[in-house]
Design a protein around this motif. Structure first.
Motif, mmCIF file in Angstrom:
data_model
loop_
_atom_site.group_PDB
_atom_site.id
_atom_site.type_symbol
_atom_site.label_atom_id
_atom_site.label_comp_id
_atom_site.label_asym_id
_atom_site.label_seq_id
_atom_site.Cartn_x
_atom_site.Cartn_y
_atom_site.Cartn_z
ATOM 1 N N ALA A 264 0.829 -1.207 0.000
ATOM 2 C CA ALA A 264 0.000 0.000 0.000
ATOM 3 C C ALA A 264 0.865 1.258 0.000
ATOM 4 N N ARG A 265 2.192 1.057 -0.019
ATOM 5 C CA ARG A 265 3.164 2.148 -0.051
ATOM 6 C C ARG A 265 3.083 3.013 1.204
ATOM 7 N N ARG A 266 3.012 2.326 2.323
ATOM 8 C CA ARG A 266 2.970 3.028 3.604
ATOM 9 C C ARG A 266 4.167 2.637 4.483
ATOM 10 N N LYS A 267 5.308 2.479 3.855
ATOM 11 C CA LYS A 267 6.491 2.069 4.604
ATOM 12 C C LYS A 267 6.988 3.148 5.562
ATOM 13 N N ASP A 268 6.441 4.350 5.446
ATOM 14 C CA ASP A 268 6.822 5.410 6.366
ATOM 15 C C ASP A 268 6.081 5.323 7.686
ATOM 16 N N GLU A 271 3.788 1.707 12.190
ATOM 17 C CA GLU A 271 3.265 0.335 12.296
ATOM 18 C C GLU A 271 4.001 -0.605 11.344
ATOM 19 N N PHE A 272 4.345 -0.131 10.151
ATOM 20 C CA PHE A 272 5.119 -0.964 9.227
ATOM 21 C C PHE A 272 6.489 -1.276 9.824
ATOM 22 N N LYS A 273 7.147 -0.270 10.337
ATOM 23 C CA LYS A 273 8.479 -0.463 10.916
ATOM 24 C C LYS A 273 8.421 -1.417 12.109
ATOM 25 N N ALA A 274 7.326 -1.336 12.862
ATOM 26 C CA ALA A 274 7.185 -2.211 14.028
ATOM 27 C C ALA A 274 6.963 -3.658 13.606
ATOM 28 N N THR A 275 6.072 -3.887 12.647
ATOM 29 C CA THR A 275 5.804 -5.268 12.216
ATOM 30 C C THR A 275 7.019 -5.866 11.520
ATOM 31 N N LEU A 276 7.683 -5.086 10.680
ATOM 32 C CA LEU A 276 8.872 -5.594 10.005
ATOM 33 C C LEU A 276 9.963 -5.912 11.017
ATOM 34 N N GLY A 277 10.134 -5.046 11.991
ATOM 35 C CA GLY A 277 11.129 -5.307 13.028
ATOM 36 C C GLY A 277 10.823 -6.568 13.805
ATOM 37 N N SER A 278 9.542 -6.796 14.044
ATOM 38 C CA SER A 278 9.150 -8.007 14.753
ATOM 39 C C SER A 278 9.499 -9.251 13.950
ATOM 40 N N LEU A 279 9.334 -9.173 12.628
ATOM 41 C CA LEU A 279 9.660 -10.321 11.773
ATOM 42 C C LEU A 279 11.156 -10.550 11.684
#
Length: 361
Positions: A264-268, A271-279
């Motif tokens: 969705a192009r919302r990498k800024d 929440e994206f940074k948090a979920t990616l960090g969790s993975l």
């Protein structure tokens, strides 16, 4: 390639950029990945065996049965064939793709646009994955004679239903369903007023693929869907299932959230940074044993879209696991039925090919 295959609108040209270059690919001759790295031999061999399993188990009507069945199952299998890089119009799997697409189109409710509207409480799952398959086929598959020789009865009017028209109806159906939903997401049925992140992820990815293919998707629909995922994501990156709260370390749901934010192009977003960090902090942690392949399917895409170096590390582990788990018949098991689990396993590996537009970064 016939002239009719090249009749695409300007908005569809970019969808073909990764596919036209492989139109002459022959059986089992996989080109190098689009990022410049050779596709591992184990991937090619496992993938080919898996596709042969899907060839052998496809019904004459174009779907897959035994265990889970319906347009979602058919859509996932069609995606697995498309992702191989074989020419979808003239390659060795073109007949399988064509029959699968016809099965999906026949399942679409003419009034609501919902694929698998007769599937009851799981219809929106079917709709999301089927919409994704049609979106990835649109612009790649020549549908000028898709219905020719399909054996439709004299009373069947679906011969006029092109992939583009079907996709437009599917988008309308998803958006109409969302408007009825107080959370801005989706649940099992198109009239549901509650939502969960699993069904909503399937529909959101289908809508985003349709938008990427040039179909008009209202910004409001995407914004509401992203807002729903935001409301379901904790600061630590956990993603809840449904209702309020209920956060846990579900790798499949964390992966779904990461993927939705990314495409969705919302990498800024935080929440994206948090979920990616969790993975990325737990690359060696295995997916849940229940619905194992479902988790691998989403985790592969989430890592690839979010952190390609982390994906490379995780992908090596995935290839080893899938090679060891593949049955002698080429199929996979994992809790959802061999047809579903085989398609999900192949699609988890398909990032190595990078042919589907949804698999490009």
């Amino acid at each position: 390639m016939s002239d009719s295959t090249l009749r695409f609108k300007v908005v569809r040209v970019f969808v073909l950029s990764g596919l036209l270059s492989v139109s002459a690919v022959t059986h089992a001759q996989y080109p190098t990945a689009q990022m410049g790295e050779a596709v591992p031999r184990d991937v090619r061999e496992v993938y080919e065996k898996g596709l042969q399993f899907l060839v052998e188990t496809q019904s004459d009507e174009g779907d897959w049965r035994g265990g889970q069945s319906g347009p979602a199952v058919t859509g996932l299998a069609v995606l697995a064939f498309l992702a191989s890089g074989e020419d979808p119009n003239f390659g060795i799997y073109s007949g399988n793709i064509r029959r699968g697409l016809l099965s999906i189109l026949r399942s679409q409710d003419a009034a609501t646009g919902i694929y698998g509207g007769s599937m009851g409480h799981t219809s929106m799952y079917h709709h999301g994955f089927a919409m994704l398959a049609i979106a990835e086929s649109y612009g790649a598959v020549d549908d000028s004679d898709l219905w020719r020789g399909s054996g439709q009865s004299s009373g069947e009017v679906r011969s006029e239903l092109t992939l583009g028209r079907s996709l437009e109806l599917a988008v309308r159906g998803a958006v109409t369903s969302q408007k009825k939903n107080r959370f801005g997401g989706w649940r099992y049925g198109p009239d549901a007023t509650d939502a969960d992140t699993s069904v909503s992820g399937a529909v959101m990815v289908g809508l985003l693929a349709a938008r990427n293919a040039g179909i008009e998707v209202p910004d409001e629909a995407i914004d509401r869907g992203v807002a729903y995922f935001k409301s379901m994501t904790s600061p630590s990156g956990q993603v809840a299932y449904a209702g309020v709260g209920g956060f846990d370390d579900s790798i499949p749901r964390i992966s779904i959230g990461t993927l939705v934010y990314a495409i969705a192009r919302r990498k800024d977003m935080a929440e994206f940074k948090a979920t990616l960090g969790s993975l990325t902090s737990r690359l060696e942690q295995p997916s849940s044993s229940s619905y194992l392949r479902y988790g691998q399917y989403y985790q592969a895409q989430a890592l690839f879209q979010g952190d390609v170096e982390a994906w490379k590390k995780w992908n090596e582990q995935l290839i080893r696991e899938l090679k060891a788990d593949q049955g002698v018949d080429g199929g996979f098991s994992g809790g959802l039925g061999n047809s579903v689990d085989t398609s999900l396993s192949l699609l988890a590996m398909a990032l190595n090919f990078r042919f589907l537009p949804i698999y490009e970064r």
